[in-house]
Design an enzyme around this catalytic site. Sequence first.
Site, PDB file in Angstrom:
ATOM      1  N   GLU A  71       0.859  -1.199   0.000  1.00 58.87           N
ATOM      2  CA  GLU A  71       0.000   0.000   0.000  1.00 58.87           C
ATOM      3  C   GLU A  71       0.887   1.239   0.000  1.00 58.87           C
ATOM      4  O   GLU A  71       1.759   1.388   0.844  1.00 58.87           O
ATOM      5  CB  GLU A  71      -0.938  -0.013   1.217  1.00 58.87           C
ATOM      6  CG  GLU A  71      -1.730   1.264   1.442  1.00 58.87           C
ATOM      7  CD  GLU A  71      -2.509   1.764   0.210  1.00 58.87           C
ATOM      8  OE1 GLU A  71      -3.298   0.990  -0.344  1.00 58.87           O
ATOM      9  OE2 GLU A  71      -2.298   2.928  -0.173  1.00 58.87           O
ATOM     10  N   MET A 106      -4.171   5.272   3.804  1.00 60.30           N
ATOM     11  CA  MET A 106      -5.194   4.622   2.975  1.00 60.30           C
ATOM     12  C   MET A 106      -5.338   3.137   3.318  1.00 60.30           C
ATOM     13  O   MET A 106      -5.971   2.398   2.566  1.00 60.30           O
ATOM     14  CB  MET A 106      -4.852   4.793   1.489  1.00 60.30           C
ATOM     15  CG  MET A 106      -5.090   6.188   0.966  1.00 60.30           C
ATOM     16  SD  MET A 106      -6.849   6.623   0.923  1.00 60.30           S
ATOM     17  CE  MET A 106      -7.363   5.666  -0.501  1.00 60.30           C
ATOM     18  N   TYR A 107      -4.750   2.688   4.455  1.00 56.36           N
ATOM     19  CA  TYR A 107      -4.975   1.289   4.846  1.00 56.36           C
ATOM     20  C   TYR A 107      -6.478   1.023   4.852  1.00 56.36           C
ATOM     21  O   TYR A 107      -7.238   1.756   5.501  1.00 56.36           O
ATOM     22  CB  TYR A 107      -4.464   1.033   6.268  1.00 56.36           C
ATOM     23  CG  TYR A 107      -2.968   0.950   6.428  1.00 56.36           C
ATOM     24  CD1 TYR A 107      -2.114   0.725   5.350  1.00 56.36           C
ATOM     25  CD2 TYR A 107      -2.397   1.075   7.696  1.00 56.36           C
ATOM     26  CE1 TYR A 107      -0.739   0.637   5.532  1.00 56.36           C
ATOM     27  CE2 TYR A 107      -1.030   0.985   7.888  1.00 56.36           C
ATOM     28  CZ  TYR A 107      -0.206   0.772   6.797  1.00 56.36           C
ATOM     29  OH  TYR A 107       1.148   0.688   6.994  1.00 56.36           O
ATOM     30  N   GLY A 108      -6.901  -0.002   4.146  1.00 52.83           N
ATOM     31  CA  GLY A 108      -8.342  -0.291   4.068  1.00 52.83           C
ATOM     32  C   GLY A 108      -8.973   0.265   2.802  1.00 52.83           C
ATOM     33  O   GLY A 108     -10.098  -0.082   2.474  1.00 52.83           O
ATOM     34  N   GLY A 109      -8.242   1.149   2.098  1.00 50.19           N
ATOM     35  CA  GLY A 109      -8.693   1.608   0.784  1.00 50.19           C
ATOM     36  C   GLY A 109      -9.590   2.833   0.790  1.00 50.19           C
ATOM     37  O   GLY A 109      -9.829   3.477   1.817  1.00 50.19           O
ATOM     38  N   THR A 110     -10.107   3.132  -0.402  1.00 49.20           N
ATOM     39  CA  THR A 110     -10.929   4.329  -0.638  1.00 49.20           C
ATOM     40  C   THR A 110     -12.199   4.308   0.201  1.00 49.20           C
ATOM     41  O   THR A 110     -12.564   5.309   0.828  1.00 49.20           O
ATOM     42  CB  THR A 110     -11.305   4.394  -2.142  1.00 49.20           C
ATOM     43  OG1 THR A 110     -10.104   4.439  -2.901  1.00 49.20           O
ATOM     44  CG2 THR A 110     -12.160   5.610  -2.457  1.00 49.20           C
ATOM     45  N   HIS A 146     -44.032  -4.555  10.229  1.00 50.86           N
ATOM     46  CA  HIS A 146     -44.727  -3.273  10.121  1.00 50.86           C
ATOM     47  C   HIS A 146     -44.418  -2.431  11.356  1.00 50.86           C
ATOM     48  O   HIS A 146     -44.350  -2.981  12.453  1.00 50.86           O
ATOM     49  CB  HIS A 146     -46.237  -3.537  10.046  1.00 50.86           C
ATOM     50  CG  HIS A 146     -47.057  -2.286  10.195  1.00 50.86           C
ATOM     51  ND1 HIS A 146     -47.269  -1.429   9.147  1.00 50.86           N
ATOM     52  CD2 HIS A 146     -47.693  -1.760  11.276  1.00 50.86           C
ATOM     53  CE1 HIS A 146     -48.024  -0.427   9.568  1.00 50.86           C
ATOM     54  NE2 HIS A 146     -48.284  -0.592  10.851  1.00 50.86           N
TER      55      HIS A 146
END
Length: 447
Positions: A34, A39-43, A434
């Site tokens: 990475e 950005m560990y874990g991404g966008t 409901h």
Amino acid sequence: MNTRYDVIMIGFGKAGKTLAGKLAKTGKAVALIEKDAKMYGGTCINVGCIPSKRLVTDAANAPKEDFEAQAAYYQNAIAGKQQLTAALRKANYDKLIRAGVTVIDGMASFTDAHHIAVATAEGTLTLEAEQFVINTGSTPVLPDIPGADKSSKVYVSETIMDLAELPKRLTIVGGGYIGLEFASMYANFGSRVTIVQDGPVFLPREDEDMAAAIRKVLEDKGVEIITGAAITGIQDGTLTYETDDASRTLTGDTILLATGRRPNTDGLACEKAGISLTARGGVETDEHLRTSAEGIWAAGDVCGRLQFTYISLDDSRIILDDMAGRSARTINNRGAFSYSVFMDPPFARVGMNEKEAKAAGVEYRVVSMPAMAIPKAKVLRVTEGQLKALLAPDSTILGAELFCAEAHEMINLVKLAMDYGLKAEVLRDFIYTHPTMSESLNDLFAL
Ligand SMILES: Cc1cc2nc3c(=O)[nH]c(=O)nc-3n(C[C@H](O)[C@H](O)[C@H](O)COP(=O)(O)OP(=O)(O)OC[C@H]3O[C@@H](n4cnc5c(N)ncnc54)[C@H](O)[C@@H]3O)c2cc1C
């Protein structure tokens, strides 16, 4: 540190982290590279879905008047969002370490089909692997507007979510789905929002009645929508544009560019590994997500197709199966495609709309109802919007367009029905709890 692995993931996105964890648990030696520790874990968890949806949720509860109170509330929301993303980042990293994955901070580029160079803070590493998965995501497209690169008031979706000061006047360039989410969110926080787009038609891919309903809800929040505008320049927070009849100026304090995202292949040196790219710069793959280089797959936004976290997750399933020699699952059998736009209220779609059915020459009829008719909508005090579905003559569900509270949850029920061949009568007669928004499917599908 090892320099030889069974599998290397390039990018800590949804597919990469999912595959890394699963493969490491089967005993494989797995590394994940990475380029940005933030950005560990991404966008999705850092600058995409999760922070934006947290802010959308907070914005819906913002004070309705008094800009000072709204600005203070917004500041708290941004701080809360930052805490959330930091916690998720750590949880994502810890999970991979516990699974036995080697996480390496650095920018990867291919040197051939079995080796990558990783530029780290300590120098360049050369790593070797039998197999690679490219999961490097996408990056905002920056339109070529004179002055945009010199203005400190210009943001993209990833950076505006760290802006601690609530804009008084926000101009959003681009009327796509990310633009709409931010327009709805900032209008709810208390900003005066204007959307400017170059195309003449607002939401051109949606049915006209749904586009009109969405437009009305945005306009009721005070959002101004300008279509057919050729933007000619940006100076600080002020934007100039031309329409057919005039040249105009939009004065503001903040500009958000929301004009799409392009695959992240710059610097990967795909050509050195024999990996072909598409004309638009994405990694070219077949239906099993195999690239043109043997033993190298690509997943998620970098393929340049659908840009959603759940697509990247599904890509990881396809690749995991393909690596194990089970190749039945492909990108062509994911079922009906669904998506949600997290405005307030949300808009969600699955399958065909009327425009698409007409273009494909498919016979259909429409069932529809206003959101106002749903008891739970009144309980939630969110009565705007409408629901619509397309049925084939034999009552097969061809598609649904839901614009109402909880539409993003309800759409999954309709996709389930479509994918498993359940006809409209099943949703019409199903016993829902409901009061819920999903019970409105009893009425929507009343044939
Ligand atoms: C504001 C916003 C809101 C969104 N909302 C939603 C939503 O509600 N629902 C939804 O489904 N989708 C949403 N998306 C889209 C979604 O976030 C993406 O489709 C998804 O995160 C893409 O994941 P990925 O697996 O392709 O890679 P990503 O998560 O983008 O990860 C790629 C990683 O690779 C790293 N990288 C890049 N190049 C290199 C290299 N050469 N070497 C090493 N590392 C590298 C990057 O730093 C990044 O961390 C949103 C996007 C944005 C921007």
